[in-house]
Motif scaffolding. Structure first.
Motif, short mmCIF file in Angstrom:
data_model
loop_
_atom_site.label_atom_id
_atom_site.label_comp_id
_atom_site.label_asym_id
_atom_site.label_seq_id
_atom_site.Cartn_x
_atom_site.Cartn_y
_atom_site.Cartn_z
N LYS A 1 -0.13 -5.43 -5.61
CA LYS A 1 -0.58 -3.97 -5.04
C LYS A 1 -1.62 -3.68 -3.64
O LYS A 1 -1.33 -3.50 -2.32
N TYR A 2 -2.50 -4.14 -4.11
CA TYR A 2 -3.81 -4.39 -3.21
C TYR A 2 -2.95 -5.13 -1.92
O TYR A 2 -3.57 -5.06 -0.74
N PHE A 3 -2.57 -6.25 -1.90
CA PHE A 3 -2.40 -7.38 -0.97
C PHE A 3 -0.93 -5.93 -0.04
O PHE A 3 -1.42 -6.71 0.75
N GLY B 1 -7.08 -7.81 -2.24
CA GLY B 1 -5.96 -8.33 -2.71
C GLY B 1 -5.91 -9.54 -1.87
O GLY B 1 -5.89 -10.84 -2.82
N GLN B 2 -6.50 -10.16 -0.61
CA GLN B 2 -6.10 -11.57 0.01
C GLN B 2 -7.13 -12.14 -1.37
O GLN B 2 -6.91 -13.42 -1.22
N ASP C 1 -4.31 0.07 3.58
CA ASP C 1 -6.17 0.48 3.89
C ASP C 1 -7.08 -1.38 3.73
O ASP C 1 -6.67 -1.86 2.82
N PRO C 2 -7.35 -1.53 4.81
CA PRO C 2 -7.32 -3.39 5.10
C PRO C 2 -8.74 -3.12 4.32
O PRO C 2 -8.36 -4.55 3.79
N LYS C 3 -9.41 -2.01 4.19
CA LYS C 3 -10.79 -2.89 2.85
C LYS C 3 -9.58 -3.05 1.33
O LYS C 3 -9.79 -4.13 0.66
#
Ligand SMILES: [Zn+2]
Length: 118
Positions: free
Chosen positions: A63-65, A76-77, A69-71
């Motif tokens: 989900k984060y990846f 996620g990365q 949103d860049p942050k």
């Protein structure tokens, strides 16, 4: 497993593969050790992907990846990198442990066989 040699009727230990008195082959323990090791490896092979699958569904890293949103994407990365590293470490650890189990089994068989000069 009887604790008496079937040939010479001398007392023996259950872990003996050969009778120390008459040298008769008592059981096929080297084979059963191999089977036990294989069962352990196969069980591990079945359980490990299942655990990965269960945890992957709950893992929020995807989900984060995919986030805009860049942050959040950076989180996620980092989560991906940690996941890959921990996967490599887990596989490496599994391989080392498996090899140690096999080596211990082989060493036990060899030392038992060597004890009686067979
Ligand atoms: Zn015997």
């Amino acid at each position: 497993m009887e604790n008496i040699c079937p040939v010479c009727h001398q007392p023996i230990l259950p872990q003996y593969y050969f009778c120390p008195n008459c040298g008769v082959k008592l059981n096929s323990a080297p084979l059963s050790t191999t089977v036990a090791t294989q069962v352990w490896i196969y069980a591990f092979s079945i359980i490990l992907p299942m655990l990965c699958f269960i945890f992957a569904k709950k893992w929020p890293g995807i989900k984060y990846f995919k986030s805009n949103d860049p942050k959040a994407r950076k989180i996620g990365q980092i989560a991906w990198i940690i996941l890959v590293l921990s996967t490599i470490i887990t596989i490496w650890f599994a391989v080392v442990v498996t090899q140690r189990v096999i080596k211990t089994s082989v060493d036990n068989i060899n030392s038992d066989l060597g004890q009686y000069g067979l």
